[in-house]
Write a protein that holds these residues in place. Structure first.
Motif, PDB file in Angstrom:
ATOM      1  N   LYS A 167      23.123  87.000 -45.908  1.00  0.00           N
ATOM      2  CA  LYS A 167      23.393  86.526 -44.547  1.00  0.00           C
ATOM      3  C   LYS A 167      24.892  86.342 -44.337  1.00  0.00           C
ATOM      4  CE  LYS A 167      19.005  84.203 -43.895  1.00  0.00           C
ATOM      5  NZ  LYS A 167      18.177  84.729 -42.962  1.00  0.00           N
ATOM      6  N   LYS A 168      25.577  85.853 -45.371  1.00  0.00           N
ATOM      7  CA  LYS A 168      27.034  85.656 -45.286  1.00  0.00           C
ATOM      8  C   LYS A 168      27.779  86.983 -45.171  1.00  0.00           C
ATOM      9  CE  LYS A 168      26.891  81.386 -47.941  1.00  0.00           C
ATOM     10  NZ  LYS A 168      27.237  80.751 -49.221  1.00  0.00           N
ATOM     11  N   HIS A 169      27.111  88.068 -45.540  1.00  0.00           N
ATOM     12  CA  HIS A 169      27.722  89.402 -45.464  1.00  0.00           C
ATOM     13  C   HIS A 169      27.155  90.211 -44.299  1.00  0.00           C
ATOM     14  CE1 HIS A 169      30.161  89.156 -49.090  1.00  0.00           C
ATOM     15  NE2 HIS A 169      29.179  88.431 -49.586  1.00  0.00           N
ATOM     16  N   GLY A 170      26.487  89.525 -43.373  1.00  0.00           N
ATOM     17  CA  GLY A 170      26.051  90.170 -42.145  1.00  0.00           C
ATOM     18  C   GLY A 170      24.636  90.716 -42.137  1.00  0.00           C
ATOM     19  N   LEU A 171      23.920  90.643 -43.251  1.00  0.00           N
ATOM     20  CA  LEU A 171      22.544  91.131 -43.291  1.00  0.00           C
ATOM     21  C   LEU A 171      21.615  89.954 -43.035  1.00  0.00           C
ATOM     22  CD1 LEU A 171      24.205  93.343 -44.862  1.00  0.00           C
ATOM     23  CD2 LEU A 171      22.038  93.953 -45.882  1.00  0.00           C
ATOM     24  N   LYS A 172      21.470  89.596 -41.781  1.00  0.00           N
ATOM     25  CA  LYS A 172      20.773  88.377 -41.384  1.00  0.00           C
ATOM     26  C   LYS A 172      19.248  88.518 -41.345  1.00  0.00           C
ATOM     27  CE  LYS A 172      24.784  86.764 -38.830  1.00  0.00           C
ATOM     28  NZ  LYS A 172      25.376  86.137 -39.969  1.00  0.00           N
ATOM     29  N   ASP A 173      18.732  89.744 -41.359  1.00  0.00           N
ATOM     30  CA  ASP A 173      17.292  89.949 -41.235  1.00  0.00           C
ATOM     31  C   ASP A 173      16.571  90.130 -42.569  1.00  0.00           C
ATOM     32  OD1 ASP A 173      17.502  89.794 -38.470  1.00  0.00           O
ATOM     33  OD2 ASP A 173      17.854  91.949 -38.264  1.00  0.00           O
ATOM     34  N   GLU A 174      17.292  90.025 -43.663  1.00  0.00           N
ATOM     35  CA  GLU A 174      16.661  90.219 -44.967  1.00  0.00           C
ATOM     36  C   GLU A 174      15.765  89.029 -45.324  1.00  0.00           C
ATOM     37  OE1 GLU A 174      16.592  92.951 -46.606  1.00  0.00           O
ATOM     38  OE2 GLU A 174      18.150  93.983 -45.490  1.00  0.00           O
ATOM     39  N   VAL A 181      24.555 100.492 -47.330  1.00  0.00           N
ATOM     40  CA  VAL A 181      25.042  99.220 -46.790  1.00  0.00           C
ATOM     41  C   VAL A 181      24.390  98.056 -47.535  1.00  0.00           C
ATOM     42  CG1 VAL A 181      25.020  97.717 -44.752  1.00  0.00           C
ATOM     43  CG2 VAL A 181      25.593 100.140 -44.512  1.00  0.00           C
ATOM     44  N   PHE A 182      23.080  98.130 -47.745  1.00  0.00           N
ATOM     45  CA  PHE A 182      22.375  97.088 -48.479  1.00  0.00           C
ATOM     46  C   PHE A 182      22.911  96.995 -49.903  1.00  0.00           C
ATOM     47  CE2 PHE A 182      19.000  95.738 -51.377  1.00  0.00           C
ATOM     48  CZ  PHE A 182      18.635  94.519 -50.821  1.00  0.00           C
ATOM     49  N   PHE A 183      23.069  98.123 -50.555  1.00  0.00           N
ATOM     50  CA  PHE A 183      23.584  98.143 -51.927  1.00  0.00           C
ATOM     51  C   PHE A 183      24.957  97.482 -51.993  1.00  0.00           C
ATOM     52  CE2 PHE A 183      26.015 100.073 -55.376  1.00  0.00           C
ATOM     53  CZ  PHE A 183      25.160  99.866 -56.456  1.00  0.00           C
ATOM     54  N   LEU A 184      25.852  97.879 -51.099  1.00  0.00           N
ATOM     55  CA  LEU A 184      27.211  97.322 -51.112  1.00  0.00           C
ATOM     56  C   LEU A 184      27.225  95.839 -50.758  1.00  0.00           C
ATOM     57  CD1 LEU A 184      29.110 100.337 -49.549  1.00  0.00           C
ATOM     58  CD2 LEU A 184      29.127  99.604 -51.948  1.00  0.00           C
ATOM     59  N   ALA A 185      26.372  95.431 -49.828  1.00  0.00           N
ATOM     60  CA  ALA A 185      26.295  94.010 -49.487  1.00  0.00           C
ATOM     61  C   ALA A 185      25.775  93.202 -50.676  1.00  0.00           C
ATOM     62  CB  ALA A 185      25.400  93.804 -48.263  1.00  0.00           C
ATOM     63  N   CYS A 186      24.850  93.768 -51.426  1.00  0.00           N
ATOM     64  CA  CYS A 186      24.356  93.089 -52.635  1.00  0.00           C
ATOM     65  C   CYS A 186      25.474  92.978 -53.666  1.00  0.00           C
ATOM     66  CB  CYS A 186      23.169  93.846 -53.232  1.00  0.00           C
ATOM     67  SG  CYS A 186      21.636  93.642 -52.317  1.00  0.00           S
ATOM     68  N   VAL A 187      26.221  94.052 -53.847  1.00  0.00           N
ATOM     69  CA  VAL A 187      27.343  94.038 -54.789  1.00  0.00           C
ATOM     70  C   VAL A 187      28.332  92.940 -54.391  1.00  0.00           C
ATOM     71  CG1 VAL A 187      29.359  95.351 -55.590  1.00  0.00           C
ATOM     72  CG2 VAL A 187      27.100  96.430 -55.553  1.00  0.00           C
ATOM     73  N   ALA A 188      28.648  92.873 -53.110  1.00  0.00           N
ATOM     74  CA  ALA A 188      29.570  91.835 -52.622  1.00  0.00           C
ATOM     75  C   ALA A 188      28.959  90.448 -52.791  1.00  0.00           C
ATOM     76  CB  ALA A 188      29.924  92.090 -51.157  1.00  0.00           C
ATOM     77  N   SER A 189      27.669  90.312 -52.486  1.00  0.00           N
ATOM     78  CA  SER A 189      26.987  89.020 -52.594  1.00  0.00           C
ATOM     79  C   SER A 189      26.918  88.524 -54.024  1.00  0.00           C
ATOM     80  CB  SER A 189      25.565  89.121 -52.037  1.00  0.00           C
ATOM     81  OG  SER A 189      25.590  89.384 -50.661  1.00  0.00           O
ATOM     82  N   LEU A 190      26.825  89.456 -54.952  1.00  0.00           N
ATOM     83  CA  LEU A 190      26.770  89.105 -56.372  1.00  0.00           C
ATOM     84  C   LEU A 190      28.168  88.966 -56.970  1.00  0.00           C
ATOM     85  CD1 LEU A 190      23.807  91.432 -57.372  1.00  0.00           C
ATOM     86  CD2 LEU A 190      23.764  88.937 -57.201  1.00  0.00           C
ATOM     87  N   GLU A 191      29.177  89.134 -56.104  1.00  0.00           N
ATOM     88  CA  GLU A 191      30.589  88.993 -56.475  1.00  0.00           C
ATOM     89  C   GLU A 191      30.989  89.936 -57.607  1.00  0.00           C
ATOM     90  OE1 GLU A 191      31.039  84.791 -57.130  1.00  0.00           O
ATOM     91  OE2 GLU A 191      30.836  84.352 -54.987  1.00  0.00           O
TER      92      GLU A 191
END
Length: 112
Positions: A69-76, A93-103
């Protein structure tokens, strides 16, 4: 030469969205395409990579929902993420957002 987006190939392989899978089947079957094993392998490897990184970071699906959600994927949702990772059906996009979310600061292809 016909070029097909990877998402079309994934829909063809996993049949998770029946309408999109039917369109993918028509496109691929009518053009007598052979899916390279590499596509299936990348789908499996990307999913395994995310699951492994979540485990290393001790991040649950519920926690990943919050982080995404902090990376813009609010509907997950937990259920949605579970199915995406189980089937390997997710966008870049999901993959990259997960990578960012997992720092994760860098991803080497040999690690996927």
């Amino acid at each position: 030469m016909l070029a097909i987006d990877t998402n079309v190939i994934v829909r063809y392989l996993v049949n998770d969205d029946h309408a999109q899978a039917a369109q993918a089947r028509r496109l691929i079957d009518n053009n007598a395409m052979v899916l390279p094993k590499a596509e299936e392998e990348w789908v499996r490897r990307a999913s395994a990579f995310l699951k492994s990184e979540m485990k290393k970071a001790d991040v649950t699906y519920a926690e990943l929902v919050k982080r995404l959600k902090k990376h813009g994927l609010k509907d997950e949702t937990e259920a949605g993420i579970t199915m995406k990772l189980k089937r390997g059906t997710f966008s870049a996009v999901f993959f990259l957002a997960c990578v960012a979310s997992l720092e994760i600061e860098q991803v080497a292809l040999m690690d996927i």
